[in-house]
Design an enzyme around this catalytic site. Structure first.
Site, PDB file in Angstrom:
ATOM      1  N   GLU A 185       0.334  -1.159  -0.188  1.00  0.00           N
ATOM      2  CA  GLU A 185      -0.418   0.213  -0.213  1.00  0.00           C
ATOM      3  C   GLU A 185       0.944   1.283  -0.094  1.00  0.00           C
ATOM      4  OE1 GLU A 185      -4.358   0.202   1.518  1.00  0.00           O
ATOM      5  OE2 GLU A 185      -3.395   0.757   3.389  1.00  0.00           O
ATOM      6  N   LYS A 193     -14.153   1.992  -4.381  1.00  0.00           N
ATOM      7  CA  LYS A 193     -14.552   2.724  -3.143  1.00  0.00           C
ATOM      8  C   LYS A 193     -16.128   3.284  -3.426  1.00  0.00           C
ATOM      9  CE  LYS A 193     -12.926   3.370   0.956  1.00  0.00           C
ATOM     10  NZ  LYS A 193     -12.267   4.046   1.897  1.00  0.00           N
ATOM     11  N   HIS A 216       6.219 -27.460   3.938  1.00  0.00           N
ATOM     12  CA  HIS A 216       5.871 -27.889   2.837  1.00  0.00           C
ATOM     13  C   HIS A 216       4.801 -27.136   2.114  1.00  0.00           C
ATOM     14  CE1 HIS A 216       7.466 -31.286   5.738  1.00  0.00           C
ATOM     15  NE2 HIS A 216       7.701 -29.996   6.470  1.00  0.00           N
TER      16      HIS A 216
END
Length: 548
Positions: free
Chosen positions: A353, A512, A384
């Site tokens: 960000e 937004k 793993h």
């Protein structure tokens, strides 16, 4: 402003890259017995071993030259002196003031901000003491047992990361919960575990208008009132971290339980502020102050230490080397401590960000790579899962291996196995395994020569894969403060060199804004708007599905 491509050291580094890119770390270690000692730093309780990187003295010298030409020392000074280096929002950037333990004046627009910082910190301490001591009682005169933090982004990730990392230091009576997602299921799951009589909600929103946070907060308030029945009871069970006194009061929260912070505190840098209230509630004021002390220690190291011995600067420059010269587009954070499992997500937001930008401070296209993709998982689990790619994949992906030297559990043998894996992975990434070593190993197993030659390419490791080994002497509030501050400053330095603003986040806003328009269409409150054909089909699909 200075543009990266115009700096002499930028071109010198390209020439050096062409000359050095085939060097192998294995050979550099063999030829230089002092390499590990030279590329080793200790600051407070943190140790950095950066010897297992594709660097030599010339590389580092040119990178330090690049940092000076890009104005890193001057930009650092500007930040610490309260100058408005967040140019697109015309704001100072002063998260360092929040942990300024010397209490020396830090000025913004002619005003010393430290009295405000200290006043909020004192109020947080008083509130935390009441809750932790049991003197703060709910509407049925019961003590608080559960704290639910409702926020998003920096209002969630910082407190969540610290409370998780420092769980052994937490108050045994308090259970911490964090709600950020507006999908409803996260909040529902939390509410199913808590009781209204003993739960404290913290609503963390600077403006008290953030859609996701306010939606969750209003739902939590409705749930609470369905049980309590009395709106006056809200004041005993809700606190706010905000600057919007009017909206907080209208919600029903007592203004005495509103804790403010300021526009010079960016969300992803805010855990040191009132946003850290959940941390203080859980760990206590003393441990919160220790966290600030650790961050301040790193701040002082950062601003006062020459670049050549400056831990955040060195990490930043090594990152630049891989991102901009080797084309390393991602960076792995692998903590070898289960309580640090949230750390990769925190650093992901901090880095991506801050530095996921495409234009320079003067609005021109950057013309080079900026923030890498930050990802990761606890180290043992990663071994793993995705370490296969790190060892034998076609990408160059630097890795931060993070571990604690001191045991966190009393279970015999566990920590030794853990650290053996940390050190072994760092060595394996660096050394690899040559074809001749593979042949010798398989021959010792009695395998026939034809089969050996079939397997050699598959079992060969090129090595030369870069790692930073970051060791804490122990995981405690002080060292966690130093660790987070280290990554903050690393991110800042890289942003300076790339010529970008690390402290705005305009990329968060566009989606937004569009969501507000589409929400009205989904709820039927507004007429359908003009969209691209794909978005229109998606809206229609939702409407058709929910008419059934």
């Amino acid at each position: 402003m200075k543009h990266l491509h115009d700096l002499p050291a930028w071109s010198k580094l390209w020439n050096h890259f062409d000359d050095s890119k085939t060097l192998h770390m294995r050979e550099m270690f063999e030829q230089d017995p002092q390499r590990a000692e030279r590329y080793w730093l200790q600051v407070g309780g943190l140790t950095l071993d950066y010897s297992k990187n594709r660097i030599n003295d010339e590389t580092m010298s040119l990178l330090f030259e690049l940092a000076r030409e890009a104005g890193v020392p001057e930009r650092m000074r500007q930040m610490f002196h309260g100058e408005k280096i967040n140019t697109t929002e015309n704001r100072a950037v002063l998260h360092v003031a929040l942990r300024n333990r010397t209490n020396s004046p830090i000025m913004v627009d002619g005003e010393d901000v430290m009295p405000k910082v200290n006043r909020v910190l004192q109020r947080m301490g008083e509130f935390a003491h009441e809750v932790r001591s049991g003197s703060w009682l709910g509407y049925t005169n019961q003590v608080i047992t559960d704290v639910v933090n409702i926020g998003i982004g920096g209002s969630d990730l910082g407190p969540l990361t610290m409370c998780t990392a420092l769980k052994p230091f937490g108050h045994p009576r308090l259970n911490m919960h964090f709600v950020s997602n507006v999908d409803g299921s996260q909040l529902r799951d939390v509410l199913s575990k808590v009781h209204p009589e003993t739960t404290l909600f913290i609503i963390a929103s600077k403006t008290f208008t953030t859609q996701e946070t306010l939606t969750n907060a209003l739902t939590a308030r409705e749930w609470f009132l369905n049980h309590a029945g009395d709106e006056e009871a809200v004041a005993k069970h809700f606190a706010a971290v905000s600057t919007n006194r009017k909206a907080v009061a209208e919600f029903g929260i007592d203004i005495a339980n509103m804790f403010e912070f300021w526009d010079w505190v960016g969300g992803r840098y805010s855990l040191w502020s009132a946003i850290g209230l959940p941390i203080m509630l859980y760990l206590g004021e003393e441990n919160f102050i220790e966290m600030l002390n650790g961050a301040h220690l790193m701040d002082q190291h950062f601003i006062n230490t020459p670049l050549e011995r400056n831990l955040p600067v060195i990490l930043a420059l090594i990152g630049i080397w891989y991102i901009n010269y080797y084309g390393g587009g991602s960076h792995v954070i692998a903590p070898y401590d289960q309580h640090l499992h949230r750390l990769p997500k925190f650093i992901q937001q901090l880095d991506m960000e801050s530095n996921g930008k495409q234009v320079t401070l003067d609005g021109k296209a950057v013309g080079h790579e900026t923030s890498p993709i930050i990802w990761g998982e606890t180290g043992i689990n990663g071994q793993h899962a995705f370490f296969q790619l790190l060892h034998q994949g076609t990408h160059i992906t630097p890795i931060d291996l993070i571990a604690s030297l001191e045991k966190r559990s009393n279970l015999p043998g566990h920590h030794e196995i853990l650290l053996a894996n940390v050190f072994a992975q760092a060595e394996a990434f660096m050394c690899g395994k040559t074809p001749d070593e593979v042949r010798a190993e398989l021959k010792a197993q009695g395998m026939d020569e034809a089969r050996i030659e079939e397997l050699v390419p598959h079992k060969t490791f090129s090595g030369n894969r870069p790692t930073n080994l970051i060791l804490m002497d122990k995981v405690n509030p002080r060292n966690m403060g130093s660790l987070i501050a280290m990554y903050e400053h690393k991110t800042f330095v890289q942003g300076i060199i790339w010529g970008i603003n690390s402290f705005d986040q305009w990329g968060v806003e566009l989606g937004k804004q569009l969501a507000k328009t589409i929400l009205g269409e989904l709820t039927g409150e507004t007429e359908p708007q003009k969209h691209d054909s794909s978005t229109e089909r998606l809206i229609n699909l939702y409407l058709q599905t929910n008419r059934k």
